[in-house]
Motif scaffolding. Structure first.
Motif, PDB file in Angstrom:
ATOM      1  N   PRO A 111       0.816  -1.218   0.000  1.00  0.00           N
ATOM      2  CA  PRO A 111       0.000   0.000   0.000  1.00  0.00           C
ATOM      3  C   PRO A 111       0.851   1.269   0.000  1.00  0.00           C
ATOM      4  CG  PRO A 111       0.080  -0.932   2.189  1.00  0.00           C
ATOM      5  CD  PRO A 111       0.778  -1.909   1.279  1.00  0.00           C
ATOM      6  N   HIS A 112       0.227   2.363  -0.385  1.00  0.00           N
ATOM      7  CA  HIS A 112       0.876   3.672  -0.320  1.00  0.00           C
ATOM      8  C   HIS A 112       0.884   4.114   1.139  1.00  0.00           C
ATOM      9  CE1 HIS A 112       0.851   4.320  -4.665  1.00  0.00           C
ATOM     10  NE2 HIS A 112      -0.346   3.765  -4.656  1.00  0.00           N
ATOM     11  N   PRO A 113       2.026   4.544   1.649  1.00  0.00           N
ATOM     12  CA  PRO A 113       2.059   5.001   3.050  1.00  0.00           C
ATOM     13  C   PRO A 113       1.488   6.402   3.197  1.00  0.00           C
ATOM     14  CG  PRO A 113       4.227   5.218   2.071  1.00  0.00           C
ATOM     15  CD  PRO A 113       3.348   4.569   1.042  1.00  0.00           C
ATOM     16  N   ILE A 114       0.751   6.610   4.268  1.00  0.00           N
ATOM     17  CA  ILE A 114       0.256   7.934   4.635  1.00  0.00           C
ATOM     18  C   ILE A 114       0.730   8.182   6.056  1.00  0.00           C
ATOM     19  CG2 ILE A 114      -1.772   9.346   5.123  1.00  0.00           C
ATOM     20  CD1 ILE A 114      -3.244   7.724   2.977  1.00  0.00           C
ATOM     21  N   SER A 115       1.697   9.077   6.200  1.00  0.00           N
ATOM     22  CA  SER A 115       2.205   9.428   7.520  1.00  0.00           C
ATOM     23  C   SER A 115       1.301  10.489   8.119  1.00  0.00           C
ATOM     24  CB  SER A 115       3.637   9.955   7.427  1.00  0.00           C
ATOM     25  OG  SER A 115       4.055  10.426   8.703  1.00  0.00           O
ATOM     26  N   LEU A 116       0.817  10.237   9.316  1.00  0.00           N
ATOM     27  CA  LEU A 116      -0.045  11.199   9.990  1.00  0.00           C
ATOM     28  C   LEU A 116       0.720  12.432  10.449  1.00  0.00           C
ATOM     29  CD1 LEU A 116      -2.342   8.771  12.008  1.00  0.00           C
ATOM     30  CD2 LEU A 116      -2.701   9.773   9.750  1.00  0.00           C
ATOM     31  N   HIS A 117       2.035  12.439  10.238  1.00  0.00           N
ATOM     32  CA  HIS A 117       2.861  13.598  10.562  1.00  0.00           C
ATOM     33  C   HIS A 117       2.937  14.578   9.392  1.00  0.00           C
ATOM     34  CE1 HIS A 117       4.254  11.916  14.351  1.00  0.00           C
ATOM     35  NE2 HIS A 117       4.305  10.764  13.721  1.00  0.00           N
ATOM     36  N   GLU A 118       2.438  14.170   8.242  1.00  0.00           N
ATOM     37  CA  GLU A 118       2.467  15.005   7.043  1.00  0.00           C
ATOM     38  C   GLU A 118       1.111  15.675   6.850  1.00  0.00           C
ATOM     39  OE1 GLU A 118       5.171  15.433   5.086  1.00  0.00           O
ATOM     40  OE2 GLU A 118       6.284  14.178   6.492  1.00  0.00           O
ATOM     41  N   PRO A 119       1.082  16.873   6.254  1.00  0.00           N
ATOM     42  CA  PRO A 119      -0.219  17.489   5.954  1.00  0.00           C
ATOM     43  C   PRO A 119      -0.961  16.688   4.889  1.00  0.00           C
ATOM     44  CG  PRO A 119       1.588  18.859   5.142  1.00  0.00           C
ATOM     45  CD  PRO A 119       2.207  17.712   5.875  1.00  0.00           C
ATOM     46  N   PHE A 120      -2.270  16.811   4.905  1.00  0.00           N
ATOM     47  CA  PHE A 120      -3.088  16.094   3.926  1.00  0.00           C
ATOM     48  C   PHE A 120      -2.673  16.469   2.512  1.00  0.00           C
ATOM     49  CE2 PHE A 120      -6.698  15.726   1.055  1.00  0.00           C
ATOM     50  CZ  PHE A 120      -7.028  14.400   1.255  1.00  0.00           C
ATOM     51  N   PHE A 121      -2.652  15.470   1.626  1.00  0.00           N
ATOM     52  CA  PHE A 121      -2.300  15.658   0.226  1.00  0.00           C
ATOM     53  C   PHE A 121      -3.322  14.906  -0.612  1.00  0.00           C
ATOM     54  CE2 PHE A 121       0.323  13.893  -3.382  1.00  0.00           C
ATOM     55  CZ  PHE A 121       0.324  15.052  -4.133  1.00  0.00           C
ATOM     56  N   GLU A 122      -4.099  15.632  -1.412  1.00  0.00           N
ATOM     57  CA  GLU A 122      -5.161  14.993  -2.195  1.00  0.00           C
ATOM     58  C   GLU A 122      -4.616  13.966  -3.180  1.00  0.00           C
ATOM     59  OE1 GLU A 122      -3.733  18.325  -4.692  1.00  0.00           O
ATOM     60  OE2 GLU A 122      -4.353  18.264  -2.616  1.00  0.00           O
ATOM     61  N   GLY A 123      -3.356  14.094  -3.552  1.00  0.00           N
ATOM     62  CA  GLY A 123      -2.740  13.155  -4.480  1.00  0.00           C
ATOM     63  C   GLY A 123      -2.638  11.745  -3.939  1.00  0.00           C
ATOM     64  N   TRP A 124      -2.724  11.582  -2.626  1.00  0.00           N
ATOM     65  CA  TRP A 124      -2.672  10.229  -2.059  1.00  0.00           C
ATOM     66  C   TRP A 124      -3.735   9.327  -2.670  1.00  0.00           C
ATOM     67  CZ3 TRP A 124      -2.760  12.352   3.546  1.00  0.00           C
ATOM     68  CH2 TRP A 124      -1.466  12.678   3.955  1.00  0.00           C
ATOM     69  N   PHE A 125      -4.860   9.909  -3.035  1.00  0.00           N
ATOM     70  CA  PHE A 125      -5.989   9.106  -3.470  1.00  0.00           C
ATOM     71  C   PHE A 125      -6.300   9.260  -4.955  1.00  0.00           C
ATOM     72  CE2 PHE A 125      -6.430  10.208   1.018  1.00  0.00           C
ATOM     73  CZ  PHE A 125      -6.378   8.933   1.551  1.00  0.00           C
ATOM     74  N   SER A 126      -5.359   9.782  -5.717  1.00  0.00           N
ATOM     75  CA  SER A 126      -5.549   9.917  -7.160  1.00  0.00           C
ATOM     76  C   SER A 126      -4.649   8.920  -7.886  1.00  0.00           C
ATOM     77  CB  SER A 126      -5.244  11.348  -7.608  1.00  0.00           C
ATOM     78  OG  SER A 126      -3.883  11.639  -7.410  1.00  0.00           O
ATOM     79  N   THR A 127      -4.819   8.820  -9.183  1.00  0.00           N
ATOM     80  CA  THR A 127      -4.029   7.904  -9.988  1.00  0.00           C
ATOM     81  C   THR A 127      -2.544   8.150  -9.763  1.00  0.00           C
ATOM     82  OG1 THR A 127      -5.789   7.921 -11.627  1.00  0.00           O
ATOM     83  CG2 THR A 127      -3.650   7.056 -12.334  1.00  0.00           C
ATOM     84  N   ASP A 128      -1.800   7.119  -9.497  1.00  0.00           N
ATOM     85  CA  ASP A 128      -0.352   7.168  -9.278  1.00  0.00           C
ATOM     86  C   ASP A 128       0.058   8.114  -8.150  1.00  0.00           C
ATOM     87  OD1 ASP A 128       0.128   5.330 -11.329  1.00  0.00           O
ATOM     88  OD2 ASP A 128       0.081   6.932 -12.821  1.00  0.00           O
TER      89      ASP A 128
END
Length: 126
Positions: A100-117
């Motif tokens: 899976p793609h990692p999402i660090s809760l220490h980073e601000p939200f990034f909409e790209g996490w949930f888009s293609t590539d």
């Protein structure tokens, strides 16, 4: 959002898991398929650790990531920055399909996490 029974066992040490509102989660049991995949994930994650990373932490992370691979879970949110770093390194190696793609809760939200590539827009509103 998925909730691993492995996380439930860790969470329950300090707080009742029923406080989380379990109706909001899909509870993921840990089964033999995940256990087999965990062995493969552990070998890759162990190789990606630094001298500061504890072996037990890597072992526990590998269990959760093994569940993600087998279950087709595409994103992994964690408060553990070293885990997110190890996962990114393992994904770059490409040795295990479906990590899976990692999402660090220490980073601000990034909409790209949930888009293609996992790509975001360069310019907002353009």
């Amino acid at each position: 959002m998925h909730l691993s029974t492995i996380v439930v066992s860790e969470y329950e040490v300090r707080q009742r898991v029923t406080d989380l509102g379990l109706a909001n989660f899909i509870v993921q049991p840990f089964n033999i398929d995940e256990a087999i995949m965990t062995a493969q994930v552990f070998s890759v994650m162990h190789a990606a650790r630094t001298v500061d990373d504890e072996r037990d932490a890597v072992k526990d992370d590998a269990k959760l990531l093994g569940q993600c691979v087998v279950g087709g879970i595409t994103h992994f949110a964690t408060d553990d920055a070293p885990c997110a770093r190890r996962l990114s390194a393992a994904r770059k190696q490409g040795l295990i399909a479906g990590l899976p793609h990692p999402i660090s809760l220490h980073e601000p939200f990034f909409e790209g996490w949930f888009s293609t590539d996992n790509q975001g827009d360069f310019f907002k509103g353009s």
